[in-house]
Structures are given as C-alpha cells and as structure tokens.
Design a protein around this motif. Structure first.
Motif, PDB file in Angstrom:
ATOM      1  N   ARG A 175      -3.749   1.027  -3.042  1.00  0.00           N
ATOM      2  CA  ARG A 175      -3.109  -0.294  -3.110  1.00  0.00           C
ATOM      3  C   ARG A 175      -2.078  -0.331  -4.242  1.00  0.00           C
ATOM      4  N   ASN A 176      -2.268   0.457  -5.274  1.00  0.00           N
ATOM      5  CA  ASN A 176      -1.442   0.427  -6.469  1.00  0.00           C
ATOM      6  C   ASN A 176      -0.562   1.679  -6.520  1.00  0.00           C
ATOM      7  N   PHE A 177       0.744   1.515  -6.755  1.00  0.00           N
ATOM      8  CA  PHE A 177       1.664   2.651  -6.799  1.00  0.00           C
ATOM      9  C   PHE A 177       1.337   3.598  -7.943  1.00  0.00           C
ATOM     10  N   ASP A 178       0.933   3.067  -9.083  1.00  0.00           N
ATOM     11  CA  ASP A 178       0.621   3.926 -10.228  1.00  0.00           C
ATOM     12  C   ASP A 178      -0.563   4.844  -9.945  1.00  0.00           C
ATOM     13  N   LEU A 179      -1.571   4.336  -9.243  1.00  0.00           N
ATOM     14  CA  LEU A 179      -2.700   5.191  -8.876  1.00  0.00           C
ATOM     15  C   LEU A 179      -2.267   6.254  -7.869  1.00  0.00           C
ATOM     16  N   ALA A 180      -1.360   5.885  -6.969  1.00  0.00           N
ATOM     17  CA  ALA A 180      -0.846   6.855  -5.996  1.00  0.00           C
ATOM     18  C   ALA A 180      -0.086   7.974  -6.703  1.00  0.00           C
ATOM     19  N   THR A 181       0.721   7.624  -7.709  1.00  0.00           N
ATOM     20  CA  THR A 181       1.472   8.659  -8.428  1.00  0.00           C
ATOM     21  C   THR A 181       0.541   9.557  -9.230  1.00  0.00           C
ATOM     22  N   ILE A 190       4.258  23.647   1.046  1.00  0.00           N
ATOM     23  CA  ILE A 190       3.492  22.405   1.107  1.00  0.00           C
ATOM     24  C   ILE A 190       4.307  21.292   0.466  1.00  0.00           C
ATOM     25  N   SER A 191       4.405  20.177   1.169  1.00  0.00           N
ATOM     26  CA  SER A 191       5.100  19.007   0.643  1.00  0.00           C
ATOM     27  C   SER A 191       4.077  17.927   0.325  1.00  0.00           C
ATOM     28  N   ILE A 192       4.274  17.280  -0.811  1.00  0.00           N
ATOM     29  CA  ILE A 192       3.426  16.171  -1.227  1.00  0.00           C
ATOM     30  C   ILE A 192       4.345  14.964  -1.322  1.00  0.00           C
ATOM     31  N   MET A 193       3.956  13.881  -0.649  1.00  0.00           N
ATOM     32  CA  MET A 193       4.835  12.720  -0.618  1.00  0.00           C
ATOM     33  C   MET A 193       4.050  11.430  -0.769  1.00  0.00           C
ATOM     34  N   ILE A 194       4.753  10.408  -1.214  1.00  0.00           N
ATOM     35  CA  ILE A 194       4.205   9.060  -1.306  1.00  0.00           C
ATOM     36  C   ILE A 194       5.014   8.193  -0.356  1.00  0.00           C
ATOM     37  N   GLU A 195       4.322   7.585   0.600  1.00  0.00           N
ATOM     38  CA  GLU A 195       4.966   6.741   1.602  1.00  0.00           C
ATOM     39  C   GLU A 195       4.469   5.304   1.469  1.00  0.00           C
ATOM     40  N   PRO A 196       5.357   4.323   1.378  1.00  0.00           N
ATOM     41  CA  PRO A 196       4.908   2.935   1.420  1.00  0.00           C
ATOM     42  C   PRO A 196       4.460   2.581   2.836  1.00  0.00           C
ATOM     43  N   MET A 219       0.830  -1.178   0.000  1.00  0.00           N
ATOM     44  CA  MET A 219       0.000   0.000   0.000  1.00  0.00           C
ATOM     45  C   MET A 219       0.871   1.236   0.000  1.00  0.00           C
ATOM     46  N   HIS A 220       0.265   2.336  -0.432  1.00  0.00           N
ATOM     47  CA  HIS A 220       0.987   3.604  -0.485  1.00  0.00           C
ATOM     48  C   HIS A 220       0.069   4.711   0.008  1.00  0.00           C
ATOM     49  N   LEU A 221       0.622   5.600   0.827  1.00  0.00           N
ATOM     50  CA  LEU A 221      -0.106   6.769   1.293  1.00  0.00           C
ATOM     51  C   LEU A 221       0.384   7.984   0.535  1.00  0.00           C
ATOM     52  N   VAL A 222      -0.547   8.785   0.042  1.00  0.00           N
ATOM     53  CA  VAL A 222      -0.214  10.081  -0.543  1.00  0.00           C
ATOM     54  C   VAL A 222      -0.575  11.118   0.507  1.00  0.00           C
ATOM     55  N   LEU A 223       0.423  11.886   0.945  1.00  0.00           N
ATOM     56  CA  LEU A 223       0.233  12.869   2.004  1.00  0.00           C
ATOM     57  C   LEU A 223       0.534  14.272   1.508  1.00  0.00           C
ATOM     58  N   MET A 224      -0.243  15.240   1.983  1.00  0.00           N
ATOM     59  CA  MET A 224       0.064  16.642   1.767  1.00  0.00           C
ATOM     60  C   MET A 224       0.340  17.228   3.150  1.00  0.00           C
ATOM     61  N   ILE A 225       1.521  17.802   3.332  1.00  0.00           N
ATOM     62  CA  ILE A 225       1.970  18.272   4.642  1.00  0.00           C
ATOM     63  C   ILE A 225       2.429  19.716   4.532  1.00  0.00           C
ATOM     64  N   GLN A 226       2.099  20.508   5.561  1.00  0.00           N
ATOM     65  CA  GLN A 226       2.605  21.874   5.652  1.00  0.00           C
ATOM     66  C   GLN A 226       2.883  22.172   7.118  1.00  0.00           C
ATOM     67  N   HIS A 227       4.065  22.675   7.409  1.00  0.00           N
ATOM     68  CA  HIS A 227       4.474  23.019   8.774  1.00  0.00           C
ATOM     69  C   HIS A 227       4.274  21.837   9.732  1.00  0.00           C
ATOM     70  N   ASP A 228       4.718  20.661   9.326  1.00  0.00           N
ATOM     71  CA  ASP A 228       4.660  19.433  10.138  1.00  0.00           C
ATOM     72  C   ASP A 228       3.248  19.014  10.501  1.00  0.00           C
ATOM     73  N   ARG A 229       2.265  19.413   9.726  1.00  0.00           N
ATOM     74  CA  ARG A 229       0.878  18.990   9.933  1.00  0.00           C
ATOM     75  C   ARG A 229       0.346  18.378   8.643  1.00  0.00           C
ATOM     76  N   VAL A 230      -0.339  17.263   8.791  1.00  0.00           N
ATOM     77  CA  VAL A 230      -0.932  16.602   7.634  1.00  0.00           C
ATOM     78  C   VAL A 230      -2.201  17.349   7.249  1.00  0.00           C
ATOM     79  N   LEU A 231      -2.236  17.849   6.011  1.00  0.00           N
ATOM     80  CA  LEU A 231      -3.422  18.540   5.502  1.00  0.00           C
ATOM     81  C   LEU A 231      -4.363  17.586   4.788  1.00  0.00           C
ATOM     82  N   HIS A 232      -3.780  16.528   4.201  1.00  0.00           N
ATOM     83  CA  HIS A 232      -4.581  15.615   3.378  1.00  0.00           C
ATOM     84  C   HIS A 232      -3.843  14.287   3.274  1.00  0.00           C
ATOM     85  N   VAL A 233      -4.588  13.186   3.312  1.00  0.00           N
ATOM     86  CA  VAL A 233      -3.982  11.867   3.145  1.00  0.00           C
ATOM     87  C   VAL A 233      -4.974  10.952   2.436  1.00  0.00           C
TER      88      VAL A 233
END
Length: 87
Positions: free
Chosen positions: A19-25, A60-66, A1-15
């Motif tokens: 299940r699929n990496f391609d959909l996460a990207t 704002i940082s956008i990241m993909i975390e396994p 699984m992969h989480l797509v997170l949007m973070i600003q100032h060490d706070r999660v704004l969106h997550v």
C-alpha cells in the motif's frame, strides 16, 4: 497500491503488493541486492504513474508498478456462502 515484480524472459518470477510506496522501494532494493550484491549504484525509484525498472546482468528485471487497490467484495457473493467459485 504498488506491485513489486521480478521478471525474467517475459515471465513473472515473483510479485508482492504494498500500500505504501516507501515499503515497496525497500522491498525492491532488497531484491536488487539479492540479484547483484550490494552496490553503490542502487536504483533511484520514483513515485509516479510510470514504470520503475532495474535490470540486472542476468536478465532479471525488478520493477515497481502502480496499481488500483482491490475493491471490496459484496458479502452476498462470497464463495463460502453459496458455493460459487468467484475466480
């Protein structure tokens, strides 16, 4: 699984979880375009055991975390059966 997170100032704004990496990207690319507009320099997301991060100019940082997928819950311990709060 992969989480797509949007973070600003060490706070999660969106997550959102995928299940699929391609959909996460695809979803992460959409978030990047919403933050900085369409650009020729899109992040090069790579499937691996490390963090993929894109930082926009507004901090704002956008990241993909396994991550590990959630485990199945034993139906004997479901809250609706016994009135137990399993957080």
């Amino acid at each position: 699984m992969h989480l797509v997170l949007m973070i600003q100032h060490d706070r999660v704004l969106h997550v959102k979880a995928f299940r699929n990496f391609d959909l996460a990207t695809f979803y992460a690319d959409t978030l990047v375009m919403d933050q900085v507009g369409v650009t020729n320099e899109m992040p090069d997301w790579e499937d691996g055991d490390y963090r993929n991060v894109f930082t926009a100019n507004n901090g704002i940082s956008i990241m993909i975390e396994p991550c590990e997928p959630p485990e199945q819950i034993d139906p004997r311990f479901q809250a609706h059966n016994y009135g137990v709060n399993i957080g």
